[in-house]
Design a protein around this motif. Sequence first.
Motif, mmCIF file in Angstrom:
data_model
loop_
_atom_site.group_PDB
_atom_site.id
_atom_site.type_symbol
_atom_site.label_atom_id
_atom_site.label_comp_id
_atom_site.label_asym_id
_atom_site.label_seq_id
_atom_site.Cartn_x
_atom_site.Cartn_y
_atom_site.Cartn_z
ATOM 1 N N VAL A 122 0.654 -0.779 0.280
ATOM 2 C CA VAL A 122 0.243 0.196 0.162
ATOM 3 C C VAL A 122 1.177 1.024 -0.074
ATOM 4 O O VAL A 122 2.279 1.290 0.657
ATOM 5 C CB VAL A 122 -0.630 -0.137 1.470
ATOM 6 C CG1 VAL A 122 -1.836 1.435 1.216
ATOM 7 C CG2 VAL A 122 -1.697 -0.920 1.072
ATOM 8 N N SER A 123 0.612 2.307 -0.513
ATOM 9 C CA SER A 123 1.467 3.175 -0.743
ATOM 10 C C SER A 123 1.036 4.040 0.456
ATOM 11 O O SER A 123 0.310 4.297 1.101
ATOM 12 C CB SER A 123 0.691 4.670 -2.246
ATOM 13 O OG SER A 123 1.655 5.515 -1.983
ATOM 14 N N GLY A 124 2.023 4.753 0.997
ATOM 15 C CA GLY A 124 2.652 4.747 2.275
ATOM 16 C C GLY A 124 3.243 3.908 3.102
ATOM 17 O O GLY A 124 3.175 4.203 4.623
ATOM 18 N N GLY A 125 2.012 2.726 3.089
ATOM 19 C CA GLY A 125 2.865 2.083 4.167
ATOM 20 C C GLY A 125 1.640 1.350 5.248
ATOM 21 O O GLY A 125 1.217 2.354 5.354
ATOM 22 N N LEU A 126 1.524 0.354 5.535
ATOM 23 C CA LEU A 126 0.684 0.211 6.559
ATOM 24 C C LEU A 126 1.870 0.824 8.154
ATOM 25 O O LEU A 126 2.632 0.354 8.429
ATOM 26 C CB LEU A 126 0.679 -1.426 7.839
ATOM 27 C CG LEU A 126 -0.435 -1.868 5.279
ATOM 28 C CD1 LEU A 126 -0.451 -3.327 6.617
ATOM 29 C CD2 LEU A 126 -1.627 -1.162 5.769
ATOM 30 N N ARG A 127 0.755 1.758 9.095
ATOM 31 C CA ARG A 127 1.408 2.062 9.846
ATOM 32 C C ARG A 127 1.188 1.540 11.657
ATOM 33 O O ARG A 127 -0.213 1.987 12.017
ATOM 34 C CB ARG A 127 1.326 3.573 10.005
ATOM 35 C CG ARG A 127 1.842 4.279 9.211
ATOM 36 C CD ARG A 127 3.620 4.167 9.091
ATOM 37 N NE ARG A 127 4.029 5.255 8.100
ATOM 38 C CZ ARG A 127 4.433 6.101 8.186
ATOM 39 N NH1 ARG A 127 3.964 6.286 9.746
ATOM 40 N NH2 ARG A 127 5.235 6.414 7.139
ATOM 41 N N LEU A 128 1.305 0.638 12.039
ATOM 42 C CA LEU A 128 0.802 -0.115 12.825
ATOM 43 C C LEU A 128 2.035 -0.036 14.006
ATOM 44 O O LEU A 128 3.625 -0.185 13.517
ATOM 45 C CB LEU A 128 0.778 -1.534 13.053
ATOM 46 C CG LEU A 128 -0.623 -1.897 11.833
ATOM 47 C CD1 LEU A 128 -0.231 -2.978 10.591
ATOM 48 C CD2 LEU A 128 -1.805 -2.567 13.078
ATOM 49 N N PRO A 129 1.815 -0.439 15.553
ATOM 50 C CA PRO A 129 2.765 -0.289 16.959
ATOM 51 C C PRO A 129 3.992 -1.144 16.152
ATOM 52 O O PRO A 129 3.699 -2.737 16.013
ATOM 53 C CB PRO A 129 2.170 -0.439 18.217
ATOM 54 C CG PRO A 129 0.483 -0.163 17.689
ATOM 55 C CD PRO A 129 0.653 -0.221 15.965
ATOM 56 N N GLY A 130 5.382 -0.880 16.672
ATOM 57 C CA GLY A 130 5.707 -1.697 16.415
ATOM 58 C C GLY A 130 6.360 -2.241 17.880
ATOM 59 O O GLY A 130 5.865 -2.161 19.086
ATOM 60 N N TYR A 131 7.232 -3.490 17.887
ATOM 61 C CA TYR A 131 7.632 -4.429 18.522
ATOM 62 C C TYR A 131 8.409 -4.814 18.647
ATOM 63 O O TYR A 131 9.468 -5.613 17.718
ATOM 64 C CB TYR A 131 6.410 -6.094 19.247
ATOM 65 C CG TYR A 131 7.062 -6.700 20.596
ATOM 66 C CD1 TYR A 131 6.571 -6.280 21.656
ATOM 67 C CD2 TYR A 131 7.700 -7.819 19.784
ATOM 68 C CE1 TYR A 131 6.402 -6.901 22.758
ATOM 69 C CE2 TYR A 131 8.024 -7.957 21.404
ATOM 70 C CZ TYR A 131 7.859 -8.190 22.464
ATOM 71 O OH TYR A 131 7.904 -8.990 23.406
ATOM 72 N N LEU A 132 9.598 -4.715 19.402
ATOM 73 C CA LEU A 132 11.888 -4.936 19.128
ATOM 74 C C LEU A 132 11.608 -3.782 18.002
ATOM 75 O O LEU A 132 12.566 -5.235 17.369
ATOM 76 C CB LEU A 132 11.150 -6.607 19.538
ATOM 77 C CG LEU A 132 11.205 -6.918 20.968
ATOM 78 C CD1 LEU A 132 11.641 -8.796 20.879
ATOM 79 C CD2 LEU A 132 11.898 -6.486 22.147
ATOM 80 N N GLY A 133 11.090 -3.302 17.737
ATOM 81 C CA GLY A 133 11.385 -2.321 16.258
ATOM 82 C C GLY A 133 10.960 -3.006 15.003
ATOM 83 O O GLY A 133 11.566 -2.363 13.451
ATOM 84 N N SER A 134 9.681 -3.632 15.282
ATOM 85 C CA SER A 134 9.086 -3.953 13.810
ATOM 86 C C SER A 134 7.811 -4.138 13.919
ATOM 87 O O SER A 134 7.620 -4.603 15.201
ATOM 88 C CB SER A 134 10.439 -4.918 13.518
ATOM 89 O OG SER A 134 9.239 -5.576 11.932
ATOM 90 N N THR A 135 7.253 -4.031 13.123
ATOM 91 C CA THR A 135 5.732 -4.411 12.765
ATOM 92 C C THR A 135 5.717 -5.877 12.426
ATOM 93 O O THR A 135 4.363 -5.694 12.014
ATOM 94 C CB THR A 135 5.020 -3.767 11.929
ATOM 95 O OG1 THR A 135 5.375 -4.042 10.845
ATOM 96 C CG2 THR A 135 5.600 -1.855 12.468
#
Length: 657
Positions: free
Chosen positions: A122-135
Amino acid sequence: MADPRCATVDRPGLLTTVQDWPGRTGYWHVGVPPSGPMDDLSFRLGNRALGNAEGAAGLECTMAGPALRFSEPTWVCVTGAPVTVTVAGRAAPLWRPVLVPAGEMLDVGPIRGPGMRCYVLVSGGLRLPGYLGSTATFTLGRFGGVDGRALTAGDVLPVGPAAGPPVGAVPGEEQPVLTRDWEIAVTEGPHGAPEFFTRDDIDTLLSTAYEVHFNSDRTGVRLIGPQPRWARADGGEAGLHPSNIHDTAYSVGALDFTGDTPILLGPDGPSLGGFVCPVTVAAAELWKLGQLCPGDRVRFVPVRADRTASPHELGAARRAGWPIVLSRGGDGDDGVLRHAETADGTPVTYRRAGDDGILVEYGPMTLDLELRARVHALHERLRARGERGITELTPGVRSLQVRVDPRARGIASALDLLTEVEAGLPAAGDLVVPSRTVDLPLSWDDPATREAITRYMHGVRADAPWCPWNIEFIRRMNGLDTVGDVFDTVFAAEYLVLGLGDVYLGAPLATPIDPRHRLITTKYNPARTWTPENAVGIGGAYLCIYGMEGPGGYQFVGRTTQVWSRRTDTETPWLLRFFDRIRWYPVSAAELLDLRADIAAGRGDMRTGPGEFRLAEYRRFLAEQDGSIASFRTRQSAAFSAERESWRRSGELGETR
């Protein structure tokens, strides 16, 4: 003001998860896999076509895709295995950005094949909270993505602001070629012939078209093929089967022989384990694992490690547009890069661990805490130096896996660095390490472990020598008079933590400090498909606490409390440390459930005390107890040999010689 763009899940598909690339790196040493897209190439090409960063979070879809509605007009790109895509009911192409109008449906149908997974970027990427530096979603660990799980209908996925207009379609020559007859480039090692496999075994491995088993997933791709004859009669202290070794760090893409079953370890696979791996998939070829379907055929093609494609490439240099492996031949060194000795004469073997890793092994194939001390000294010195190009350090029982970034440091340079550091290490006898005592509850022969054995007997095999009761099997293998003697030995022992992440998430690999408490068993063959979280088992001479539900092979003795914190407000969710000393105290199954509930609610704490492990003192203890230790080992060895002979007569060892 927050960006209002989002995607709402109308239909989730069979198994759709949020992933990013390169995933959750830097935690291999505590049993956290990288996760991320199993076919990184299709994922990254889709992001590039949209103008996103290569690693921007998107969706991985297994067997069938989702149906999504977007709150704002949004550019998307679907890549990977062939699949029917529609936008507002009209057919849409793969590998090309398409605009989804606000409120309209993007529908990604079942995968037609060949291939197993498609990707929705998806243009802009999905924006979810990270955990240990990654989604990236790790469903077994229940973290990353949307609450650590696959998507469900009604989920709302925030979408980031677009960086700009799409770049354009992915050129045809850069799209990976999918097939049902795969050639996969592999490098030799770390565990080849003639030490572990016979020459005929390796020849068979490289000439066989293996079939992909239906029981495959992101943890690993199981293969159906010929059984090795093996170069050893057994694994000694590591276990009765010749595939068993003292636990060592794995590589993603290693061909792991769990007993006689070959498994290609995936991005959600374990970081540490006790099975041999004769070859490792080249890093640039790992994308193929994500597209292997049940029934597909796989041939392994040996290549020279210094001539593999770069996984950082996305174009023609990646060689994914060819259905065959272009560079062939192999290194012809059985995966052994170099032999050396420490200052006091201890042998050191440097093994190839893929085209971007080295496995440093100390001494003979025995359980010796002095060898673990040497590993610790090397590990700490490398950490302190912070050398450019070293990306990961993962200790095992008598080994240290060193991963490199080939763009910053080649394998030859890394070998020279390791030799230089080794020459400057202090004598092992001078080692003093912080060593806490940790008291943990143990529900002996817990009902959850009994259930796991029952599932194994119903779903895998019922005739295994360790069924129907693992504790009785442990008694028999160690020549003890009663199962009560097994109980007494386990509760009398003080277990030294040698590794973390043995079967994921901070799971300790530990062995009794006193050799007279080291009960030796073998691992399940084939492995279990289900193990309860925090089950406690023994494999070889080692004890493990399983950090989460999942597969496993250690012989059960009971269950304990959590060794991995589910709280999201801690930077170090693993609860144990290298060289901790675990002591058990007995609790009932009901008491354990109460303790587990307390810890889950944030009310429980480990009972710990300070201390040190001094190798010089340990040497004196061994010398003082030499006679008693030798007597124990003699009795244990006789029982071990009797069990092995029983296996040979029953055909359990196949054609092993």
